[in-house]
Design a protein around this motif. Structure first.
Motif, PDB file in Angstrom:
ATOM      1  N   ASP A 166      -0.809  32.345  -1.960  1.00 56.83           N
ATOM      2  CA  ASP A 166      -2.256  32.449  -1.751  1.00 56.83           C
ATOM      3  C   ASP A 166      -2.858  31.137  -1.229  1.00 56.83           C
ATOM      4  N   ALA A 167      -2.041  30.312  -0.593  1.00 55.78           N
ATOM      5  CA  ALA A 167      -2.496  28.999  -0.100  1.00 55.78           C
ATOM      6  C   ALA A 167      -3.693  29.112   0.830  1.00 55.78           C
ATOM      7  N   ASP A 168      -3.672  30.071   1.714  1.00 54.25           N
ATOM      8  CA  ASP A 168      -4.782  30.210   2.661  1.00 54.25           C
ATOM      9  C   ASP A 168      -6.102  30.540   1.960  1.00 54.25           C
ATOM     10  N   ASP A 169      -6.026  31.201   0.812  1.00 50.05           N
ATOM     11  CA  ASP A 169      -7.233  31.508   0.042  1.00 50.05           C
ATOM     12  C   ASP A 169      -7.810  30.256  -0.620  1.00 50.05           C
ATOM     13  N   TRP A 170      -6.963  29.260  -0.874  1.00 49.96           N
ATOM     14  CA  TRP A 170      -7.358  28.054  -1.600  1.00 49.96           C
ATOM     15  C   TRP A 170      -7.588  26.829  -0.717  1.00 49.96           C
ATOM     16  N   LYS A 171      -7.200  26.893   0.548  1.00 58.16           N
ATOM     17  CA  LYS A 171      -7.190  25.682   1.374  1.00 58.16           C
ATOM     18  C   LYS A 171      -8.555  25.034   1.569  1.00 58.16           C
ATOM     19  N   ASP A 172      -9.642  25.781   1.490  1.00 57.24           N
ATOM     20  CA  ASP A 172     -10.977  25.214   1.686  1.00 57.24           C
ATOM     21  C   ASP A 172     -11.745  25.011   0.385  1.00 57.24           C
ATOM     22  N   VAL A 173     -11.123  25.318  -0.737  1.00 58.70           N
ATOM     23  CA  VAL A 173     -11.768  25.170  -2.041  1.00 58.70           C
ATOM     24  C   VAL A 173     -11.764  23.690  -2.431  1.00 58.70           C
ATOM     25  N   LYS A 174     -12.870  23.216  -2.935  1.00 61.41           N
ATOM     26  CA  LYS A 174     -13.002  21.825  -3.390  1.00 61.41           C
ATOM     27  C   LYS A 174     -12.933  21.784  -4.918  1.00 61.41           C
ATOM     28  N   GLY A 175     -12.609  20.610  -5.463  1.00 63.13           N
ATOM     29  CA  GLY A 175     -12.619  20.431  -6.916  1.00 63.13           C
ATOM     30  C   GLY A 175     -11.585  21.262  -7.641  1.00 63.13           C
ATOM     31  N   LYS A 176     -10.333  21.152  -7.250  1.00 61.51           N
ATOM     32  CA  LYS A 176      -9.271  22.003  -7.809  1.00 61.51           C
ATOM     33  C   LYS A 176      -8.454  21.334  -8.920  1.00 61.51           C
ATOM     34  N   LEU A 177      -8.833  20.158  -9.364  1.00 57.65           N
ATOM     35  CA  LEU A 177      -8.021  19.441 -10.353  1.00 57.65           C
ATOM     36  C   LEU A 177      -7.741  20.292 -11.592  1.00 57.65           C
ATOM     37  N   GLU A 178      -8.692  21.097 -12.011  1.00 57.37           N
ATOM     38  CA  GLU A 178      -8.491  21.929 -13.198  1.00 57.37           C
ATOM     39  C   GLU A 178      -7.355  22.953 -12.997  1.00 57.37           C
ATOM     40  N   HIS A 179      -6.962  23.192 -11.766  1.00 59.93           N
ATOM     41  CA  HIS A 179      -5.896  24.149 -11.468  1.00 59.93           C
ATOM     42  C   HIS A 179      -4.519  23.498 -11.350  1.00 59.93           C
ATOM     43  N   LEU A 180      -4.458  22.198 -11.479  1.00 58.47           N
ATOM     44  CA  LEU A 180      -3.178  21.494 -11.380  1.00 58.47           C
ATOM     45  C   LEU A 180      -2.254  21.934 -12.505  1.00 58.47           C
ATOM     46  N   GLN A 181      -1.039  22.326 -12.127  1.00 54.30           N
ATOM     47  CA  GLN A 181      -0.006  22.667 -13.105  1.00 54.30           C
ATOM     48  C   GLN A 181       0.977  21.511 -13.176  1.00 54.30           C
ATOM     49  N   ARG A 182       1.222  21.048 -14.355  1.00 53.83           N
ATOM     50  CA  ARG A 182       2.142  19.931 -14.540  1.00 53.83           C
ATOM     51  C   ARG A 182       3.511  20.470 -14.855  1.00 53.83           C
ATOM     52  N   MET A 200       0.833  -1.196   0.000  1.00 50.35           N
ATOM     53  CA  MET A 200       0.000   0.000   0.000  1.00 50.35           C
ATOM     54  C   MET A 200       0.873   1.252   0.000  1.00 50.35           C
ATOM     55  N   THR A 201       0.246   2.335  -0.353  1.00 50.60           N
ATOM     56  CA  THR A 201       0.921   3.628  -0.384  1.00 50.60           C
ATOM     57  C   THR A 201      -0.050   4.689   0.117  1.00 50.60           C
ATOM     58  N   HIS A 202       0.423   5.881   0.212  1.00 50.51           N
ATOM     59  CA  HIS A 202      -0.432   7.014   0.525  1.00 50.51           C
ATOM     60  C   HIS A 202      -0.551   7.884  -0.711  1.00 50.51           C
ATOM     61  N   VAL A 203      -1.602   8.678  -0.756  1.00 48.66           N
ATOM     62  CA  VAL A 203      -1.928   9.454  -1.939  1.00 48.66           C
ATOM     63  C   VAL A 203      -2.214  10.895  -1.527  1.00 48.66           C
ATOM     64  N   VAL A 204      -1.689  11.833  -2.298  1.00 49.08           N
ATOM     65  CA  VAL A 204      -1.988  13.249  -2.101  1.00 49.08           C
ATOM     66  C   VAL A 204      -3.190  13.578  -2.978  1.00 49.08           C
ATOM     67  N   LEU A 205      -4.179  14.201  -2.369  1.00 45.25           N
ATOM     68  CA  LEU A 205      -5.438  14.479  -3.051  1.00 45.25           C
ATOM     69  C   LEU A 205      -5.553  15.928  -3.514  1.00 45.25           C
ATOM     70  N   ASP A 206      -6.683  16.213  -4.083  1.00 40.08           N
ATOM     71  CA  ASP A 206      -7.081  17.496  -4.635  1.00 40.08           C
ATOM     72  C   ASP A 206      -6.807  18.683  -3.719  1.00 40.08           C
ATOM     73  N   SER A 207      -6.983  18.522  -2.428  1.00 40.41           N
ATOM     74  CA  SER A 207      -6.877  19.672  -1.530  1.00 40.41           C
ATOM     75  C   SER A 207      -5.464  20.251  -1.439  1.00 40.41           C
ATOM     76  N   CYS A 208      -4.463  19.556  -1.953  1.00 41.19           N
ATOM     77  CA  CYS A 208      -3.096  20.086  -1.969  1.00 41.19           C
ATOM     78  C   CYS A 208      -2.896  21.104  -3.096  1.00 41.19           C
ATOM     79  N   ILE A 209      -3.675  20.984  -4.142  1.00 37.07           N
ATOM     80  CA  ILE A 209      -3.512  21.854  -5.310  1.00 37.07           C
ATOM     81  C   ILE A 209      -3.714  23.316  -4.918  1.00 37.07           C
TER      82      ILE A 209
END
Length: 107
Positions: A91-107, A1-10
């Motif tokens: 601006d992390a504090d502005d985003w920390k409670d936002v849900k559904g951030k996958l569209e903001h992921l920068q590769r 098993m492993t651990h996974v970083v989710l959407d809320s990190c974005i």
């Protein structure tokens, strides 16, 4: 098993988790972290360190975020290792409670 970083990190990229990892399994992208599943030893010490609860055990990934298991594995192959805590994004504090951030992921 492993651990996974989710959407809320974005768009936050708090790095409190990095210092406690005994095997340096975190990888850093432009606006999020991921966990290398080949390096993670499933110790779970990173989970309570994340201020936005973005890290979960693979078996606990919510159904609506299952794509993050594969995304962590994919991006861990190309993003560099991070082994020391850094400042979060400005601006992390502005985003920390936002849900559904996958569209903001920068590769």
């Amino acid at each position: 098993m492993t651990h996974v970083v989710l959407d809320s990190c974005i768009r936050c990229k708090y790095t409190d988790c990095v210092d406690v990892c005994p095997v340096d399994c975190f990888r850093e992208g432009p606006n999020m972290l991921v966990i290398d599943p080949d390096e993670c030893i499933d110790c779970a010490v990173c989970i309570p360190e994340c201020p936005v609860e973005a890290i979960v055990a693979e078996e606990d990934v919510p159904a609506d975020q299952r794509q993050f298991t594969e995304l962590n594995a994919e991006l861990a192959k190309v993003w560099p290792s991070i082994t020391r805590t850094k400042d979060s994004l400005p601006d992390a504090d502005d985003w920390k409670d936002v849900k559904g951030k996958l569209e903001h992921l920068q590769r």
